[in-house]
Design a protein around this motif. Structure first.
Motif, PDB file in Angstrom:
ATOM      1  N   GLY A 278      33.045 -13.053  12.800  1.00  0.00           N
ATOM      2  CA  GLY A 278      33.571 -13.576  14.060  1.00  0.00           C
ATOM      3  C   GLY A 278      33.660 -12.468  15.094  1.00  0.00           C
ATOM      4  N   SER A 279      34.534 -12.684  16.108  1.00  0.00           N
ATOM      5  CA  SER A 279      34.663 -11.698  17.184  1.00  0.00           C
ATOM      6  C   SER A 279      36.119 -11.625  17.639  1.00  0.00           C
ATOM      7  CB  SER A 279      33.747 -12.072  18.356  1.00  0.00           C
ATOM      8  OG  SER A 279      33.788 -11.083  19.371  1.00  0.00           O
ATOM      9  N   THR A 280      37.012 -11.448  16.669  1.00  0.00           N
ATOM     10  CA  THR A 280      38.438 -11.349  17.012  1.00  0.00           C
ATOM     11  C   THR A 280      38.801  -9.899  17.262  1.00  0.00           C
ATOM     12  OG1 THR A 280      39.050 -11.151  14.671  1.00  0.00           O
ATOM     13  CG2 THR A 280      38.989 -13.372  15.598  1.00  0.00           C
ATOM     14  N   GLY A 281      39.924  -9.695  17.985  1.00  0.00           N
ATOM     15  CA  GLY A 281      40.372  -8.346  18.279  1.00  0.00           C
ATOM     16  C   GLY A 281      39.557  -7.723  19.395  1.00  0.00           C
ATOM     17  N   ARG A 282      39.414  -6.444  19.352  1.00  0.00           N
ATOM     18  CA  ARG A 282      38.713  -5.680  20.393  1.00  0.00           C
ATOM     19  C   ARG A 282      37.223  -5.701  20.062  1.00  0.00           C
ATOM     20  NH1 ARG A 282      37.997  -0.116  22.010  1.00  0.00           N
ATOM     21  NH2 ARG A 282      38.604   0.195  24.210  1.00  0.00           N
ATOM     22  N   SER A 283      36.543  -6.749  20.494  1.00  0.00           N
ATOM     23  CA  SER A 283      35.150  -6.977  20.119  1.00  0.00           C
ATOM     24  C   SER A 283      34.399  -7.582  21.278  1.00  0.00           C
ATOM     25  CB  SER A 283      35.090  -7.921  18.906  1.00  0.00           C
ATOM     26  OG  SER A 283      33.782  -8.332  18.639  1.00  0.00           O
ATOM     27  N   THR A 284      33.083  -7.283  21.322  1.00  0.00           N
ATOM     28  CA  THR A 284      32.224  -7.814  22.378  1.00  0.00           C
ATOM     29  C   THR A 284      31.358  -8.964  21.889  1.00  0.00           C
ATOM     30  OG1 THR A 284      30.485  -6.223  21.859  1.00  0.00           O
ATOM     31  CG2 THR A 284      32.127  -5.576  23.513  1.00  0.00           C
ATOM     32  N   GLY A 285      31.363  -9.257  20.585  1.00  0.00           N
ATOM     33  CA  GLY A 285      30.546 -10.330  20.054  1.00  0.00           C
ATOM     34  C   GLY A 285      30.662 -10.403  18.538  1.00  0.00           C
ATOM     35  N   PRO A 286      30.042 -11.428  17.924  1.00  0.00           N
ATOM     36  CA  PRO A 286      30.150 -11.594  16.470  1.00  0.00           C
ATOM     37  C   PRO A 286      29.556 -10.393  15.723  1.00  0.00           C
ATOM     38  CG  PRO A 286      29.274 -13.579  17.488  1.00  0.00           C
ATOM     39  CD  PRO A 286      29.247 -12.505  18.540  1.00  0.00           C
ATOM     40  N   HIS A 287      30.389  -9.733  14.974  1.00  0.00           N
ATOM     41  CA  HIS A 287      29.923  -8.601  14.170  1.00  0.00           C
ATOM     42  C   HIS A 287      31.011  -8.225  13.159  1.00  0.00           C
ATOM     43  CE1 HIS A 287      32.529  -6.296  16.864  1.00  0.00           C
ATOM     44  NE2 HIS A 287      32.397  -5.252  16.035  1.00  0.00           N
ATOM     45  N   VAL A 288      30.673  -7.291  12.268  1.00  0.00           N
ATOM     46  CA  VAL A 288      31.616  -6.766  11.271  1.00  0.00           C
ATOM     47  C   VAL A 288      31.771  -5.273  11.520  1.00  0.00           C
ATOM     48  CG1 VAL A 288      32.110  -6.404   8.830  1.00  0.00           C
ATOM     49  CG2 VAL A 288      30.947  -8.483   9.559  1.00  0.00           C
ATOM     50  N   HIS A 289      33.006  -4.871  11.777  1.00  0.00           N
ATOM     51  CA  HIS A 289      33.300  -3.440  11.847  1.00  0.00           C
ATOM     52  C   HIS A 289      33.673  -2.997  10.422  1.00  0.00           C
ATOM     53  CE1 HIS A 289      34.869   0.382  13.324  1.00  0.00           C
ATOM     54  NE2 HIS A 289      35.941   0.175  12.543  1.00  0.00           N
ATOM     55  N   TYR A 290      32.892  -2.086   9.857  1.00  0.00           N
ATOM     56  CA  TYR A 290      33.021  -1.692   8.445  1.00  0.00           C
ATOM     57  C   TYR A 290      33.440  -0.230   8.354  1.00  0.00           C
ATOM     58  CZ  TYR A 290      31.493  -0.688   3.615  1.00  0.00           C
ATOM     59  OH  TYR A 290      31.432  -0.309   2.296  1.00  0.00           O
ATOM     60  N   GLU A 291      34.564   0.031   7.682  1.00  0.00           N
ATOM     61  CA  GLU A 291      35.054   1.398   7.501  1.00  0.00           C
ATOM     62  C   GLU A 291      35.163   1.720   6.015  1.00  0.00           C
ATOM     63  OE1 GLU A 291      38.767   2.026   9.392  1.00  0.00           O
ATOM     64  OE2 GLU A 291      38.023   1.616  11.438  1.00  0.00           O
ATOM     65  N   VAL A 292      34.959   3.003   5.699  1.00  0.00           N
ATOM     66  CA  VAL A 292      35.197   3.537   4.351  1.00  0.00           C
ATOM     67  C   VAL A 292      36.235   4.636   4.479  1.00  0.00           C
ATOM     68  CG1 VAL A 292      34.214   4.746   2.367  1.00  0.00           C
ATOM     69  CG2 VAL A 292      32.886   2.970   3.529  1.00  0.00           C
ATOM     70  N   LEU A 293      37.319   4.519   3.716  1.00  0.00           N
ATOM     71  CA  LEU A 293      38.390   5.508   3.748  1.00  0.00           C
ATOM     72  C   LEU A 293      38.465   6.226   2.402  1.00  0.00           C
ATOM     73  CD1 LEU A 293      39.457   2.709   5.348  1.00  0.00           C
ATOM     74  CD2 LEU A 293      41.340   4.262   5.882  1.00  0.00           C
ATOM     75  N   ARG A 294      38.593   7.522   2.484  1.00  0.00           N
ATOM     76  CA  ARG A 294      38.791   8.329   1.279  1.00  0.00           C
ATOM     77  C   ARG A 294      40.076   9.126   1.464  1.00  0.00           C
ATOM     78  NH1 ARG A 294      36.039   9.666  -3.112  1.00  0.00           N
ATOM     79  NH2 ARG A 294      34.178   8.543  -2.386  1.00  0.00           N
ATOM     80  N   ASN A 295      41.031   8.815   0.591  1.00  0.00           N
ATOM     81  CA  ASN A 295      42.369   9.418   0.665  1.00  0.00           C
ATOM     82  C   ASN A 295      42.994   9.199   2.040  1.00  0.00           C
ATOM     83  OD1 ASN A 295      42.193  10.437  -2.000  1.00  0.00           O
ATOM     84  ND2 ASN A 295      41.041  12.207  -1.254  1.00  0.00           N
ATOM     85  N   GLY A 296      42.779   8.003   2.593  1.00  0.00           N
ATOM     86  CA  GLY A 296      43.423   7.613   3.840  1.00  0.00           C
ATOM     87  C   GLY A 296      42.695   8.024   5.104  1.00  0.00           C
ATOM     88  N   ARG A 297      41.571   8.706   4.995  1.00  0.00           N
ATOM     89  CA  ARG A 297      40.829   9.156   6.175  1.00  0.00           C
ATOM     90  C   ARG A 297      39.455   8.506   6.202  1.00  0.00           C
ATOM     91  NH1 ARG A 297      41.055  15.533   6.999  1.00  0.00           N
ATOM     92  NH2 ARG A 297      40.114  14.783   8.957  1.00  0.00           N
TER      93      ARG A 297
END
Length: 310
Positions: A278-297
């Motif tokens: 979808g495109s909820t939050g701070r977004s300009t269009g349908p996409h997936v913001h994907y993050e990888v965290l290691r030890n919180g960073r």
């Protein structure tokens, strides 16, 4: 028969006249009569004794010998049967041990574990100091039962090794499943990389701490590794967000979802559908913001994305 008796001075003497039959009578008293008494006593005991007692004792002894002979035969028969049973048991245990060793060596080879850690072909390493009081003990050959006991101990040790090996392989499989790999979408394209970029809202140079995948609105979002959902809901800037803890200090985030399909505490596997694009939050269009965290960073997800899934 005359006997002459002289006194101590030798001046006077006397003559005694004995009957002729006296020597024979003395001989009879000294030899013949004791012999006759002995013969008579033997005769009396032999003929007047209780011969039935001797016969009963003989018969009883014969019965006892026959009983002991029968018990010995029965003991030999039972010993032969037990020996055959023990031999069959020994052969079965040896066959089991060979199968376990073959299976263990195969599993070690498949798991890629160094053979010196689980060497099933080598005898178990044992040792220990000799106690002083044991040095004087006489040597005794190991019994057949002791050989079976030793083999049973070896089987137990092999089964324990296989159990440990199984746990190691399970842990490795869990680690492989939890290992991140691939993209969080089934279809779509990489629209923004990790690192410095121009913010689409402010126009300023900012740090982008994830990667964006443009995809069709309503398409599936999948977990990139096995883990536990630690957050599922709205968060400022992310919109609808799913966060998954994969263990060992590694976590992933999936943001801007149209709909979240999991709840906090759920266990997910790699490839499970967890949300909808979808495109909820701070977004300009349908996409997936994907993050990888290691030890919180946040770290660059690119190495995990391009990793080939096993």
């Amino acid at each position: 028969m005359n006997i002459i008796v002289l006194n101590s001075r030798g001046h006077q003497s006397r003559a005694l006249r004995l009957p002729r039959h006296l020597p024979g009578l003395l001989l009879a008293v000294l030899f013949v009569i004791p012999a006759m008494v002995g013969v008579g006593a033997y005769y009396a005991m032999y003929h007047w004794g209780d011969p039935v007692l001797d016969q009963r004792m003989t018969a009883r002894w014969q019965d006892e010998l026959a009983s002991q002979r029968g018990a010995l035969d029965e003991l030999n028969r039972r010993t032969d049967e037990e020996l055959r049973a023990l031999t069959i048991r020994l052969a079965d245990m040896q066959a089991r041990l060979m199968r376990i060793d073959a299976l263990g060596e195969r599993l070690v080879d498949i798991a890629g574990i160094p053979s010196d850690e689980f060497d099933f072909s080598a005898p178990a390493a044992v040792g220990g100091p000799e106690l002083p009081e044991e040095r004087s003990l006489a040597y005794t050959a190991p019994s057949f039962t002791q050989a079976l006991t030793d083999l049973a101990v070896t089987l137990d040790r092999r089964e324990e090794q296989l159990s440990i090996l199984e746990r190691l392989m399970d842990n490795r499989r869990i680690a492989e499943k939890a290992e991140l790999s691939g993209r969080p979408i089934v279809r779509g394209w990489l629209s923004s990389r990790f690192g410095q970029r121009t913010d689409p809202f402010s126009g300023r140079l900012t740090m982008h701490r994830g990667v964006d995948f443009a995809a069709k609105d309503g398409s599936d979002v999948v977990a990139t590794g096995a883990g536990v959902v630690t957050f599922a809901g709205q968060r400022w800037g992310y919109g609808n967000l799913v966060e998954v803890n994969h263990g060992n200090g590694v976590a992933t985030r999936y943001a801007h979802m149209k709909e979240v399909l999991v709840s906090a505490g759920d266990i997910v596997r790699a490839g499970d559908v967890i949300a909808v694009v979808g495109s909820t939050g701070r977004s300009t269009g349908p996409h997936v913001h994907y993050e990888v965290l290691r030890n919180g960073r946040q770290v660059d997800p690119t190495p995990y994305i391009v990793r080939a899934r096993r």
